[in-house]
Design a protein around this motif. Structure first.
Motif, PDB file in Angstrom:
ATOM      1  N   THR A  15      -9.135  87.352  -3.485  1.00  0.00           N
ATOM      2  CA  THR A  15     -10.364  87.398  -3.572  1.00  0.00           C
ATOM      3  C   THR A  15     -10.500  88.874  -4.961  1.00  0.00           C
ATOM      4  N   VAL A  16      -9.923  89.661  -4.971  1.00  0.00           N
ATOM      5  CA  VAL A  16     -10.292  90.481  -5.684  1.00  0.00           C
ATOM      6  C   VAL A  16      -9.739  89.960  -7.106  1.00  0.00           C
ATOM      7  N   LEU A  17      -8.685  88.765  -7.431  1.00  0.00           N
ATOM      8  CA  LEU A  17      -8.288  88.811  -8.689  1.00  0.00           C
ATOM      9  C   LEU A  17     -10.035  87.827  -9.199  1.00  0.00           C
ATOM     10  N   PHE A  18     -10.730  86.702  -8.322  1.00  0.00           N
ATOM     11  CA  PHE A  18     -11.963  86.048  -8.376  1.00  0.00           C
ATOM     12  C   PHE A  18     -13.136  86.693  -8.803  1.00  0.00           C
ATOM     13  N   GLY A  19     -12.933  87.906  -8.009  1.00  0.00           N
ATOM     14  CA  GLY A  19     -14.386  88.678  -7.779  1.00  0.00           C
ATOM     15  C   GLY A  19     -14.667  89.306  -8.543  1.00  0.00           C
ATOM     16  N   THR A  20     -13.182  90.076  -9.278  1.00  0.00           N
ATOM     17  CA  THR A  20     -13.469  91.131 -10.456  1.00  0.00           C
ATOM     18  C   THR A  20     -13.791  89.993 -11.464  1.00  0.00           C
ATOM     19  N   GLY A  21     -13.189  88.688 -11.155  1.00  0.00           N
ATOM     20  CA  GLY A  21     -13.759  87.392 -12.774  1.00  0.00           C
ATOM     21  C   GLY A  21     -14.466  87.896 -12.697  1.00  0.00           C
ATOM     22  N   ILE A  22     -15.395  87.054 -11.539  1.00  0.00           N
ATOM     23  CA  ILE A  22     -16.972  86.677 -12.132  1.00  0.00           C
ATOM     24  C   ILE A  22     -18.132  87.577 -12.031  1.00  0.00           C
ATOM     25  N   GLY A  23     -16.922  88.392 -11.055  1.00  0.00           N
ATOM     26  CA  GLY A  23     -18.612  90.217 -11.749  1.00  0.00           C
ATOM     27  C   GLY A  23     -18.416  90.708 -13.009  1.00  0.00           C
ATOM     28  N   THR A  24     -17.179  90.789 -13.627  1.00  0.00           N
ATOM     29  CA  THR A  24     -16.913  91.743 -15.163  1.00  0.00           C
ATOM     30  C   THR A  24     -17.538  89.835 -15.892  1.00  0.00           C
ATOM     31  N   ALA A  25     -17.361  89.073 -15.422  1.00  0.00           N
ATOM     32  CA  ALA A  25     -18.088  87.952 -16.707  1.00  0.00           C
ATOM     33  C   ALA A  25     -19.522  88.255 -15.690  1.00  0.00           C
ATOM     34  N   ALA A  87      -0.064  74.580 -11.171  1.00  0.00           N
ATOM     35  CA  ALA A  87      -0.728  74.427 -12.591  1.00  0.00           C
ATOM     36  C   ALA A  87      -2.512  75.064 -12.884  1.00  0.00           C
ATOM     37  N   LEU A  88      -2.379  74.782 -11.639  1.00  0.00           N
ATOM     38  CA  LEU A  88      -4.167  75.408 -12.395  1.00  0.00           C
ATOM     39  C   LEU A  88      -4.148  76.779 -12.617  1.00  0.00           C
ATOM     40  N   TYR A  89      -3.506  77.212 -11.807  1.00  0.00           N
ATOM     41  CA  TYR A  89      -2.914  78.474 -12.215  1.00  0.00           C
ATOM     42  C   TYR A  89      -2.417  79.204 -13.732  1.00  0.00           C
ATOM     43  N   VAL A  90      -0.996  78.837 -14.353  1.00  0.00           N
ATOM     44  CA  VAL A  90      -1.263  78.847 -15.132  1.00  0.00           C
ATOM     45  C   VAL A  90      -2.277  78.481 -17.073  1.00  0.00           C
ATOM     46  N   PHE A  91      -2.453  77.450 -16.044  1.00  0.00           N
ATOM     47  CA  PHE A  91      -3.756  77.092 -17.047  1.00  0.00           C
ATOM     48  C   PHE A  91      -4.715  78.218 -17.216  1.00  0.00           C
ATOM     49  N   ALA A  92      -5.615  78.675 -16.315  1.00  0.00           N
ATOM     50  CA  ALA A  92      -6.169  79.691 -16.236  1.00  0.00           C
ATOM     51  C   ALA A  92      -5.218  80.907 -16.624  1.00  0.00           C
ATOM     52  N   GLY A  93      -4.147  80.886 -17.054  1.00  0.00           N
ATOM     53  CA  GLY A  93      -3.392  82.275 -17.658  1.00  0.00           C
ATOM     54  C   GLY A  93      -3.246  81.976 -18.835  1.00  0.00           C
ATOM     55  N   ALA A  94      -3.223  80.847 -18.614  1.00  0.00           N
ATOM     56  CA  ALA A  94      -3.746  80.601 -20.216  1.00  0.00           C
ATOM     57  C   ALA A  94      -5.276  80.380 -20.813  1.00  0.00           C
ATOM     58  N   CYS A  95      -5.798  80.762 -20.175  1.00  0.00           N
ATOM     59  CA  CYS A  95      -7.837  81.212 -20.486  1.00  0.00           C
ATOM     60  C   CYS A  95      -7.441  82.895 -20.698  1.00  0.00           C
ATOM     61  N   TRP A  96      -7.182  83.340 -19.602  1.00  0.00           N
ATOM     62  CA  TRP A  96      -7.502  84.243 -19.269  1.00  0.00           C
ATOM     63  C   TRP A  96      -6.883  85.699 -20.682  1.00  0.00           C
ATOM     64  N   GLY A 135     -13.590  80.960 -20.631  1.00  0.00           N
ATOM     65  CA  GLY A 135     -13.986  81.598 -19.249  1.00  0.00           C
ATOM     66  C   GLY A 135     -14.496  80.286 -18.432  1.00  0.00           C
ATOM     67  N   SER A 136     -15.344  79.701 -18.718  1.00  0.00           N
ATOM     68  CA  SER A 136     -15.954  78.206 -18.696  1.00  0.00           C
ATOM     69  C   SER A 136     -15.182  77.293 -18.032  1.00  0.00           C
ATOM     70  N   LEU A 137     -13.844  77.347 -18.834  1.00  0.00           N
ATOM     71  CA  LEU A 137     -12.343  76.645 -18.612  1.00  0.00           C
ATOM     72  C   LEU A 137     -11.471  77.109 -17.145  1.00  0.00           C
ATOM     73  N   ALA A 138     -11.401  78.388 -17.281  1.00  0.00           N
ATOM     74  CA  ALA A 138     -10.249  79.126 -16.685  1.00  0.00           C
ATOM     75  C   ALA A 138     -11.345  78.986 -14.776  1.00  0.00           C
ATOM     76  N   PHE A 139     -12.993  79.307 -14.927  1.00  0.00           N
ATOM     77  CA  PHE A 139     -13.628  79.400 -13.841  1.00  0.00           C
ATOM     78  C   PHE A 139     -13.084  77.937 -12.722  1.00  0.00           C
ATOM     79  N   PRO A 140     -13.768  76.801 -13.110  1.00  0.00           N
ATOM     80  CA  PRO A 140     -13.555  75.869 -12.372  1.00  0.00           C
ATOM     81  C   PRO A 140     -11.638  75.619 -11.844  1.00  0.00           C
ATOM     82  N   ALA A 141     -10.946  76.286 -12.760  1.00  0.00           N
ATOM     83  CA  ALA A 141      -9.444  76.011 -12.343  1.00  0.00           C
ATOM     84  C   ALA A 141      -9.524  77.328 -11.385  1.00  0.00           C
ATOM     85  N   VAL A 143     -11.784  78.409  -8.792  1.00  0.00           N
ATOM     86  CA  VAL A 143     -12.240  77.191  -7.761  1.00  0.00           C
ATOM     87  C   VAL A 143     -10.787  75.877  -7.312  1.00  0.00           C
ATOM     88  N   ALA A 144     -11.077  75.356  -7.786  1.00  0.00           N
ATOM     89  CA  ALA A 144     -10.211  74.202  -7.812  1.00  0.00           C
ATOM     90  C   ALA A 144      -8.672  74.948  -6.851  1.00  0.00           C
TER      91      ALA A 144
END
Length: 154
Positions: A15-25, A87-96, A135-141, A143-144
C-alpha cells in the motif's frame, strides 16, 4: 500468528509502495502541467525524497516479505498466479529504476533553471516524456499484481 503479521506487513508495504507511487506521480504531473519552474523544482525535489523514504524501502521489503509468506504457506514459484505477479513486479521495477535516475536528473535541471532564472531546458521535457511512458507501463502492472494477489487465479 507470525503468518498474519508478515501478511499484514506485506499488504501495508504494498500500500505504501502503490500510494507513494501514484501520489508522487500525480504531484509531479500537476507541477509539470503548470510549467511553473518554482513549482516543478519543489515537486521534483520532494518526489526524489519520497522515493528514498517510502518507495525504496517498500520495494526492498516486498520480495523479502513475499519470500517469507511463501516459506510459511508452502506456495512455490510453480504456482501460476505467483509467478505472474513476480514477473510483473520485475517488469514494474525495470520501469521504476530508470525513472529514479530521471527524477534525480529532472530535479537537478529544475534547480538549475530556478536558480539561473531560465526556462526548463528541452532535456527536462524529454525526460518528462519518458517518465510518463514508463510510469504508464508500470502502473497497470502494479494494479495487475494486486489483482493476482487477491484473486489467485488457477
Amino acid at each position: 500468528m507470525i503468518y498474519l503479521c508478515v501478511k499484514w506487513l506485506h499488504i501495508l508495504s504494498s500500500t505504501v509502495l502503490f500510494g507513494t507511487g501514484i501520489g508522487t506521480a500525480f504531484f509531479m504531473l500537476m507541477a509539470n502541467l503548470s510549467k511553473d519552474v518554482r513549482a516543478i523544482a519543489y515537486a521534483t525535489r520532494t518526489v526524489v525524497v519520497a522515493d528514498w523514504c517510502f518507495t525504496t524501502p517498500a520495494v526492498i521489503f516486498q520480495p523479502l516479505s513475499g519470500l517469507m509468506l511463501m516459506h510459511l504457506t508452502g506456495v512455490t514459484l510453480e504456482t501460476g498466479w505467483l509467478a505472474a505477479a513476480l514477473a510483473l513486479y520485475v517488469f514494474a521495477g525495470a520501469c521504476w529504476l530508470p525513472v529514479v535516475w530521471m527524477q534525480i536528473r529532472m530535479k537537478r535541471l529544475a534547480a538549475e533553471a530556478l536558480f539561473g532564472g531560465t526556462d526548463l531546458p528541452r532535456a527536462y521535457w524529454r525526460l518528462n516524456t519518458w517518465w510518463i511512458i514508463l510510469g504508464s507501463l508500470a502502473f497497470p502492472a502494479v494494479v495487475a499484481i494486486f489483482w493476482l494477489m487477491v484473486f489467485r487465479p488457477g
